[in-house]
Design an enzyme around this catalytic site. Structure first.
Site, PDB file in Angstrom:
ATOM      1  N   PHE A   1     -17.255 -10.804  -8.014  1.00  0.00           N
ATOM      2  CA  PHE A   1     -17.074 -11.606  -6.798  1.00  0.00           C
ATOM      3  C   PHE A   1     -18.103 -12.716  -6.641  1.00  0.00           C
ATOM      4  O   PHE A   1     -18.524 -13.033  -5.549  1.00  0.00           O
ATOM      5  CB  PHE A   1     -17.030 -10.700  -5.551  1.00  0.00           C
TER       6      PHE A   1
ATOM      7  N   THR B   1      -5.417  -0.453   7.446  1.00  0.00           N
ATOM      8  CA  THR B   1      -6.766  -0.887   7.816  1.00  0.00           C
ATOM      9  C   THR B   1      -6.804  -1.081   9.330  1.00  0.00           C
ATOM     10  O   THR B   1      -6.109  -1.949   9.862  1.00  0.00           O
ATOM     11  CB  THR B   1      -7.101  -2.205   7.099  1.00  0.00           C
TER      12      THR B   1
ATOM     13  N   GLU C   1      -7.606   2.368   2.556  1.00  0.00           N
ATOM     14  CA  GLU C   1      -7.217   2.141   1.170  1.00  0.00           C
ATOM     15  C   GLU C   1      -8.009   0.962   0.589  1.00  0.00           C
ATOM     16  O   GLU C   1      -8.153  -0.060   1.230  1.00  0.00           O
ATOM     17  CB  GLU C   1      -5.708   1.846   1.109  1.00  0.00           C
ATOM     18  N   PHE C   2      -8.473   1.140  -0.654  1.00  0.00           N
ATOM     19  CA  PHE C   2      -9.298   0.102  -1.289  1.00  0.00           C
ATOM     20  C   PHE C   2      -8.620  -0.528  -2.494  1.00  0.00           C
ATOM     21  O   PHE C   2      -9.257  -1.281  -3.233  1.00  0.00           O
ATOM     22  CB  PHE C   2     -10.651   0.683  -1.705  1.00  0.00           C
TER      23      PHE C   2
ATOM     24  N   ARG D   1       0.494 -14.233   1.143  1.00  0.00           N
ATOM     25  CA  ARG D   1      -0.053 -14.234   2.502  1.00  0.00           C
ATOM     26  C   ARG D   1      -1.445 -14.888   2.481  1.00  0.00           C
ATOM     27  O   ARG D   1      -2.296 -14.506   1.708  1.00  0.00           O
ATOM     28  CB  ARG D   1      -0.124 -12.796   3.040  1.00  0.00           C
TER      29      ARG D   1
ATOM     30  N   GLY E   1     -14.457 -21.125  -5.941  1.00  0.00           N
ATOM     31  CA  GLY E   1     -13.063 -21.519  -6.136  1.00  0.00           C
ATOM     32  C   GLY E   1     -12.506 -22.242  -4.932  1.00  0.00           C
ATOM     33  O   GLY E   1     -13.222 -23.004  -4.278  1.00  0.00           O
TER      34      GLY E   1
ATOM     35  N   VAL F   1       0.826  -1.215   0.000  1.00  0.00           N
ATOM     36  CA  VAL F   1       0.000   0.000   0.000  1.00  0.00           C
ATOM     37  C   VAL F   1       0.856   1.259   0.000  1.00  0.00           C
ATOM     38  O   VAL F   1       0.656   2.162  -0.815  1.00  0.00           O
ATOM     39  CB  VAL F   1      -0.954  -0.011   1.221  1.00  0.00           C
TER      40      VAL F   1
ATOM     41  N   CYS G   1      -5.609  -9.426   3.208  1.00  0.00           N
ATOM     42  CA  CYS G   1      -6.686  -8.583   3.742  1.00  0.00           C
ATOM     43  C   CYS G   1      -7.935  -9.341   4.175  1.00  0.00           C
ATOM     44  O   CYS G   1      -8.310  -9.289   5.347  1.00  0.00           O
ATOM     45  CB  CYS G   1      -7.045  -7.508   2.727  1.00  0.00           C
TER      46      CYS G   1
ATOM     47  N   ASN H   1     -14.639  -5.124   2.722  1.00  0.00           N
ATOM     48  CA  ASN H   1     -13.968  -6.416   2.572  1.00  0.00           C
ATOM     49  C   ASN H   1     -14.858  -7.568   3.029  1.00  0.00           C
ATOM     50  O   ASN H   1     -14.880  -8.630   2.413  1.00  0.00           O
ATOM     51  CB  ASN H   1     -12.640  -6.427   3.349  1.00  0.00           C
TER      52      ASN H   1
HETATM   53  N1  LIG Z   1      -2.093  -5.175   0.514  1.00  0.00           N
HETATM   54  C1  LIG Z   1      -3.284  -4.732   0.153  1.00  0.00           C
HETATM   55  O1  LIG Z   1      -3.822  -5.101  -0.896  1.00  0.00           O
HETATM   56  C2  LIG Z   1      -4.030  -3.754   1.032  1.00  0.00           C
HETATM   57  C3  LIG Z   1      -5.145  -3.090   0.500  1.00  0.00           C
HETATM   58  C4  LIG Z   1      -5.810  -2.170   1.316  1.00  0.00           C
HETATM   59  C5  LIG Z   1      -5.402  -1.954   2.620  1.00  0.00           C
HETATM   60  N2  LIG Z   1      -4.315  -2.644   3.108  1.00  0.00           N
HETATM   61  C6  LIG Z   1      -3.888  -2.356   4.476  1.00  0.00           C
HETATM   62  O2  LIG Z   1      -2.743  -1.498   4.415  1.00  0.00           O
HETATM   63  C7  LIG Z   1      -1.844  -1.795   5.482  1.00  0.00           C
HETATM   64  C8  LIG Z   1      -0.470  -2.137   4.914  1.00  0.00           C
HETATM   65  O3  LIG Z   1      -0.580  -3.319   4.137  1.00  0.00           O
HETATM   66  P1  LIG Z   1       0.574  -3.818   3.167  1.00  0.00           P
HETATM   67  O4  LIG Z   1       0.048  -4.980   2.422  1.00  0.00           O
HETATM   68  O5  LIG Z   1       1.119  -2.651   2.437  1.00  0.00           O
HETATM   69  O6  LIG Z   1       1.668  -4.301   4.252  1.00  0.00           O
HETATM   70  P2  LIG Z   1       3.195  -4.672   4.005  1.00  0.00           P
HETATM   71  O7  LIG Z   1       3.537  -5.672   5.048  1.00  0.00           O
HETATM   72  O8  LIG Z   1       3.437  -4.966   2.563  1.00  0.00           O
HETATM   73  O9  LIG Z   1       3.976  -3.292   4.325  1.00  0.00           O
HETATM   74  C9  LIG Z   1       4.066  -2.733   5.589  1.00  0.00           C
HETATM   75  C10 LIG Z   1       5.439  -2.075   5.706  1.00  0.00           C
HETATM   76  O10 LIG Z   1       5.511  -1.281   6.889  1.00  0.00           O
HETATM   77  C11 LIG Z   1       6.835  -1.334   7.397  1.00  0.00           C
HETATM   78  N3  LIG Z   1       6.839  -0.861   8.787  1.00  0.00           N
HETATM   79  C12 LIG Z   1       6.356  -1.454   9.894  1.00  0.00           C
HETATM   80  N4  LIG Z   1       6.552  -0.662  10.965  1.00  0.00           N
HETATM   81  C13 LIG Z   1       7.164   0.474  10.524  1.00  0.00           C
HETATM   82  C14 LIG Z   1       7.614   1.680  11.160  1.00  0.00           C
HETATM   83  N5  LIG Z   1       7.465   1.891  12.477  1.00  0.00           N
HETATM   84  N6  LIG Z   1       8.209   2.621  10.394  1.00  0.00           N
HETATM   85  C15 LIG Z   1       8.358   2.432   9.064  1.00  0.00           C
HETATM   86  N7  LIG Z   1       7.942   1.321   8.413  1.00  0.00           N
HETATM   87  C16 LIG Z   1       7.349   0.347   9.131  1.00  0.00           C
HETATM   88  C17 LIG Z   1       7.219  -2.784   7.182  1.00  0.00           C
HETATM   89  O11 LIG Z   1       8.621  -2.984   7.218  1.00  0.00           O
HETATM   90  C18 LIG Z   1       6.607  -3.062   5.806  1.00  0.00           C
HETATM   91  O12 LIG Z   1       7.527  -2.824   4.770  1.00  0.00           O
HETATM   92  C19 LIG Z   1      -2.498  -2.920   6.273  1.00  0.00           C
HETATM   93  O13 LIG Z   1      -3.237  -2.365   7.323  1.00  0.00           O
HETATM   94  C20 LIG Z   1      -3.425  -3.562   5.265  1.00  0.00           C
HETATM   95  O14 LIG Z   1      -4.521  -4.218   5.870  1.00  0.00           O
HETATM   96  C21 LIG Z   1      -3.627  -3.520   2.332  1.00  0.00           C
END
Ligand SMILES: NC(=O)c1ccc[n+]([C@@H]2O[C@H](COP(=O)([O-])OP(=O)(O)OC[C@H]3O[C@@H](n4cnc5c(N)ncnc54)[C@H](O)[C@@H]3O)[C@@H](O)[C@H]2O)c1
Length: 436
Positions: A250, A121, A149-150, A329, A254, A11, A261, A209
């Site tokens: 959706f 999230t 974020e969506f 994941r 499957g 994100v 998420c 979600n």
């Molecule tokens: N992946 C998706 O499709 C998606 C979509 C919408 C919302 N989200 C939400 O967004 C958030 C992030 O998800 P993601 O998939 O990007 O996670 P991710 O694990 O890919 O990235 C998180 C990053 O944060 C870093 N981090 C942790 N603590 C930190 C700190 N104190 N300072 C600086 N960096 C730090 C980690 O090292 C990591 O690189 C979550 O809450 C998730 O639920 C994810």
């Protein structure tokens, strides 16, 4: 505007790059020094279509940079996004330790009025906790905004640049103006920025979600019934989706939903309900159906080959939790492969981009193959687990010649059952009439 994005994962990196692309001056911060060093060398830590090119362009034009120095980046920023992980905690709740640790650091680093945005999230009530964590060390005024974020992995850039809507929970006029200005380049009148109170914004993300997970589990239940009564779920799906009140998205049955998420967000919403004395029964059923669904292909294999699969070798196509990402994941592929290995089988797997992730997940217990065809050599059956485009139209004669026995378990219903049988395959889909 000068922005800091704290957390440069799926994100943070996409959001930061897209904000830079619309003219802002962005620093993406992470505590993972190897990730930041890689980004500085132009190496992306994740696979996301189109991201590489966009990152390179914005770095070159001087709008995007990477740092491990949160304090220095925040000190120069007008807006700070917190986009760190919120993984599943011990009792199903969202674990807020990374969000709150980042918020405390951000608070101590402020040098001017700053808008601090929860992009992660997070459950209802987190904005207040973030406000307290920032406030503990802050010597300058700030506002906390909730901006869930969506984006979808695999189409993240497009989703971010052209969102259906932007949800912003805000209780200060000053912060509202900043957010409206920041998002103006991405929205048109029919794709609004929806301003609301922070609890509603926080809940909207979980509700969205959860709704999508409901649709998937509903269709998986209907698919299970189709198999029992001899109906074809594909026909039922078309009949359902064509109803304008229902729509097509959706509705694909499957091997169950996965990813970073849906599983954790459904759990976290159930936990929030419980904390407020409410059992979200529908979502508990959604989870139960999903657990059952992830076991389906292994059950079908055990029924066809017998419960002991030792001596068998299976080809698995697709490891990522969905196409166009390297994210594994909570991927259903893990449950399928572990289930097959648990019954004694050997696995030869191929995924177009997830080999590096799969190596971390399985170590040497799974043979990772360079091509889909290499995975088939001498295998007793093919399991299609992720519906990458390149798996949709393979050279079926070659598939048949490479397999020891022409058996296909199609976990995503990407092949036509009648055509597969006509080609001489023993074909098993999900919610479609079975050969036995
Ligand atoms: N992946 C998706 O499709 C998606 C979509 C919408 C919302 N989200 C939400 O967004 C958030 C992030 O998800 P993601 O998939 O990007 O996670 P991710 O694990 O890919 O990235 C998180 C990053 O944060 C870093 N981090 C942790 N603590 C930190 C700190 N104190 N300072 C600086 N960096 C730090 C980690 O090292 C990591 O690189 C979550 O809450 C998730 O639920 C994810």
């Amino acid at each position: 505007m000068k922005l800091s994005i704290i957390g440069s994962g799926y994100v943070g990196l996409v959001a930061g790059t897209c904000f830079a692309d619309s003219g802002n001056d962005v620093v993406c911060v992470d505590i993972d020094a190897a990730k930041i060093a890689g980004l500085a060398r132009g190496e992306l830590p994740i696979y996301e279509p189109g991201l590489d090119e966009l990152v390179k362009r914005n770095v070159k034009e001087g709008r995007l940079s990477f740092s491990t120095d949160l304090t220095a980046s925040v000190a120069r920023s007008e807006v700070v996004f917190i986009a760190v992980g919120t993984p599943e905690g011990e009792t199903g709740e969202a674990d807020l330790q990374y969000v709150l640790a980042a918020a405390e650091q951000v608070g101590r680093a402020l040098t001017q009025y700053t808008v601090i945005v929860d992009k992660s999230t997070v459950p209802v009530g987190t904005a207040a906790k973030v406000r307290a964590a920032v406030g503990a060390g802050a010597k300058h005024p700030f506002d906390v905004v909730s901006n869930p974020e969506f984006l979808k992995e695999g189409a993240a850039i497009d989703d971010f640049l052209k969102p259906d809507r932007v949800v912003v929970g805000v209780d200060s006029e000053r912060a509202r103006k900043v957010m409206a200005e920041l998002y103006a380049p991405f929205v048109r009148t029919e794709n609004p920025v929806l301003f609301m109170d922070t609890p509603s914004a926080e809940l909207t993300k979980y509700a969205a979600n959860a709704m999508l997970a409901v649709r998937i589990s509903f269709m998986n239940d209907i698919a299970a019934l189709c198999e029992r009564v001899g109906a074809d779920v594909d026909a039922v799906r078309k009949g359902l989706g064509s109803d304008s009140r229902i729509g097509y998205p959706f509705l694909f049955p499957g091997v169950g939903y996965g990813g970073s998420c849906f599983p954790k967000d459904v759990k976290a919403l159930i936990t929030t309900g419980r904390e407020h004395g409410l059992e979200l029964d529908l979502l508990r059923a959604v989870e139960r159906i999903n657990e059952r669904q992830k076991k389906l292909l292994v059950q079908k294999a055990a029924k066809h080959f017998g419960p002991d699969l030792s001596g068998k070798t299976f080809a698995v196509w697709g490891l990522a939790f969905k196409p166009r990402t390297d994210d594994m994941r909570e991927a259903p592929s893990v449950e399928v492969i572990e289930g097959l290995i648990g019954k004694g089988a050997r696995i030869q797997a191929h995924d177009p981009v997830s080999a590096h992730t799969a190596r971390r997940v399985f170590g040497s217990r799974v043979t990772l193959c360079e091509t889909p065809y290499a995975a088939l050599e001498g295998a007793d059956a093919l399991f299609v687990v992720t519906e990458w485009n390149e798996f949709r139209r393979p050279d079926f004669d070659r598939v048949k010649a490479l397999l020891k026995s022409p058996v296909v378990f199609d976990g995503r219903n990407i092949y036509d059952p009648a055509a597969m049988r006509a080609r001489g395959f023993t074909y098993f889909g999900v919610g479609r009439p079975n050969p036995e």
